[in-house]
Design an enzyme around this catalytic site. Structure first.
Site, PDB file in Angstrom:
ATOM      1  N   GLU A   1       0.839  -1.151   0.088  1.00 44.74           N
ATOM      2  CA  GLU A   1      -0.052  -0.032  -0.062  1.00 44.74           C
ATOM      3  C   GLU A   1       0.753   0.970  -0.123  1.00 44.74           C
ATOM      4  OE1 GLU A   1      -2.798  -0.012   3.246  1.00 44.74           O
ATOM      5  OE2 GLU A   1      -3.955  -1.833   2.428  1.00 44.74           O
TER       6      GLU A   1
ATOM      7  N   GLU B   1      -5.727  -8.609   0.985  1.00 42.63           N
ATOM      8  CA  GLU B   1      -6.308  -8.142   2.274  1.00 42.63           C
ATOM      9  C   GLU B   1      -7.827  -7.527   2.117  1.00 42.63           C
ATOM     10  OE1 GLU B   1      -4.594  -4.965   4.563  1.00 42.63           O
ATOM     11  OE2 GLU B   1      -2.497  -5.564   3.889  1.00 42.63           O
TER      12      GLU B   1
HETATM   13  C1  FCB Z   1      -4.487  -2.108   5.553  1.00 41.59           C
HETATM   14  C2  FCB Z   1      -3.056  -2.428   6.028  1.00 41.59           C
HETATM   15  C3  FCB Z   1      -2.913  -3.635   7.157  1.00 41.59           C
HETATM   16  C4  FCB Z   1      -3.922  -3.121   8.129  1.00 41.59           C
HETATM   17  C5  FCB Z   1      -5.324  -3.231   7.513  1.00 41.59           C
HETATM   18  C6  FCB Z   1      -6.594  -2.983   8.574  1.00 41.59           C
HETATM   19  O1  FCB Z   1      -4.440  -0.898   5.078  1.00 41.59           O
HETATM   20  O2  FCB Z   1      -2.329  -3.018   4.946  1.00 41.59           O
HETATM   21  O3  FCB Z   1      -1.442  -3.401   7.729  1.00 41.59           O
HETATM   22  O4  FCB Z   1      -3.784  -2.281   8.927  1.00 41.59           O
HETATM   23  O5  FCB Z   1      -5.236  -2.072   6.770  1.00 41.59           O
END
Ligand code: FCB
Length: 492
Positions: free
Chosen positions: A218, A399
């Site tokens: 990210e 994620e």
């Molecule tokens: C993302 C991050 C991860 C965690 C989630 C909730 O942005 O990559 O580390 O904090 O959010």
């Protein structure tokens, strides 16, 4: 950069993870006006079905997984030669994290990794995404590697293989060595080259055992939270610096891809982007225009540069030719940044609704993370959009998840029904994307374990597995049992 742009950038930062809530008043207005919510480039049905039909089967070999990151779970902050990272500094600075929480101990995964590997096996995971701590491998971010740090990851990776789980390693999940920050951090172009050296060390040590690498986790969050809003390490509020950092993070990504190829690595590699589908908050032309630019900053800045070798013209124009970023782009950089990748990792949590004046409003229920709106159709929209706009590069969701107010009941269970509903609806949306032709290879729940959620400390629980921090006991939540059945059945 105009004052307006500067204000807009700061406002945008406020929208990012864990920052101030978007205005509910704006949402109410948009909803009351019955605003037609159009996608970044097409109509969008706000009532679109999020409820999945039963019987959704995913392809054989689908990468059912879960994700973590080093600083959030490992602890052992001072062991085996690990150096300091910017998150050590930041979290130990009074007032920076909720309750003054730090990752010093976290989920103590550094010591309990074998138990955690067994939990993964019990879940039936096919893929585990973790990150490597740069300051464990190079305490100061340069020079000879710290063998004890590398050995830890070797044990982890071997343990995954022994249990039939494919390792997926992220090279950088925000824990920059503090010594490199002291030398300018990501504002310094040099750091991108140091990252490539570090990547090379890791490829040499683990390349034979890691089939999939992700470069930078990210980049947008580093830019927005680390350099615009400042509520993440290193805690700066400087729009000019922020976008120079964006360029150097992209450059670092490309240099790492090149390092893998040059070193003859056989693993696959790609970036990990958190993508937010952007929708106009109403049907005015102004909202459509503002949404387009917002999408540029949220998504195209990263996707276009990595996948097409160009930064988006509208974003560059908005930043202006005198901005530090634009001045920092050198001949050949975009060729490096767009080195061919094998996959793109997509992280999806929330959509964004943009008004004509560039502010953002809420349209859907939020979670304990006030930056998150729960909108499963956004998963479908973002996955299909990447495939439509960038071609058939393989995608994997690295994620997706929800924090819920989990408690350990007297009978020893943790009932997180909200997480099950959330994951079921998002998996159903991912399945629709697959059916629409998206080459989606896997899905990783954020997160395997409850962990240190950055500025939120330990208050938010994102795990499939509950961590009782005083004892470090692990308790699989109801969602973990549910996910195990989903994996075993190959679908919903
Ligand atoms: C993302 C991050 C991860 C965690 C989630 C909730 O942005 O990559 O580390 O904090 O959010």
């Amino acid at each position: 950069m105009s004052i307006l742009t500067r204000r807009r950038l700061l406002r945008r930062a406020a929208l990012s993870a864990t920052a101030t809530a978007a205005t509910n008043a704006g949402l109410a207005a948009a909803t009351a006006a019955g605003g037609v919510l159009a996608g970044c480039d097409g109509p969008h049905d706000p009532e679109g079905a999020a409820t999945p039909a039963a019987g959704l089967r995913f392809p054989p070999g689908f990468g059912w997984g879960a994700a973590t990151s080093a600083y959030q779970i490992e602890g052992a902050a001072k062991e085996d030669g690990r150096g300091e990272s910017i998150w050590d500094t930041f979290s130990r600075t009074p007032g920076r994290t909720r309750n003054g929480d730090t990752g010093d101990v976290a989920a103590d995964h550094y010591h309990r990794y074998a138990e955690d590997l067994d939990l993964m096996r019990e879940l039936g995971l096919r893929s585990y995404r973790f990150s490597i701590s740069w300051p464990r491998v190079q305490a100061d971010g340069t020079g000879a590697p710290n063998q004890r740090g590398l050995d830890f990851y070797r044990r982890l990776v071997d343990g995954l293989h022994e249990r039939g789980i494919a390792p997926m390693a992220t090279l950088f999940h925000w824990d920059l060595p503090q010594a490199l920050q002291d030398a300018g951090g990501w504002e310094s172009r040099e750091v991108a080259y140091r990252f490539a050296d570090y990547a090379d060390i890791v490829f040499g040590a683990l390349g034979d055992r890691v089939p999939v690498w992700l470069t930078i986790n990210e980049p947008k969050t580093v830019v927005q939270n680390g350099y615009l809003s400042g509520h993440h390490a290193p805690g700066h509020r400087d729009p000019q610096a922020a976008y120079l950092v964006a360029h150097h993070l992209q450059l670092a990504h490309g240099l790492a891809v090149r390092a893998l190829r040059d070193g003859g690595g056989t693993g696959r590699i790609g970036p990990a982007f958190n993508l937010h589908p952007c929708y106009p908050a109403d049907d005015s032309p102004g909202a459509a225009e503002a949404t387009r630019l917002h999408d540029g900053y949220e998504n195209r800045l990263y996707l276009d540069s990595a996948l097409t070798g160009r930064y988006p013209d509208d974003v560059l124009a908005d930043l202006g030719p005198d901005s530090r970023m634009v001045r920092g782009i050198r001949d050949g950089d975009l060729g490096v940044i767009s080195a061919p990748v094998d996959l793109v990792a997509v992280q999806y949590y929330t959509p964004i609704y943009v008004t004509a004046d560039g502010t953002t409003v809420r349209r859907w229920p939020t979670s304990e993370a006030d930056w998150q709106q729960i909108h499963p159709d956004g998963m479908y929209d973002i996955l299909t959009r990447v495939t439509r706009d960038y071609g058939p590069v393989p995608l994997t969701v690295t994620e997706n998840g929800l924090p819920t107010p989990d408690t350990l009941a007297a009978d020893g269970t943790v009932d997180d029904a909200g997480r099950i509903r959330f994951l079921r609806d998002h998996l159903a949306a991912a399945h629709r994307a697959l059916a629409a032709g998206v080459p989606l290879e896997g899905f990783h729940v954020w997160s395997l374990l409850d962990n240190f959620e950055w500025a939120e400390g330990y208050d938010q629980r994102w795990g499939l597995v509950y961590v009782d921090y005083p004892t470090q006991r692990r308790v699989p939540k109801r969602s973990a049992h549910w996910y195990r059945e989903v994996i075993a059945a190959g679908g919903l």
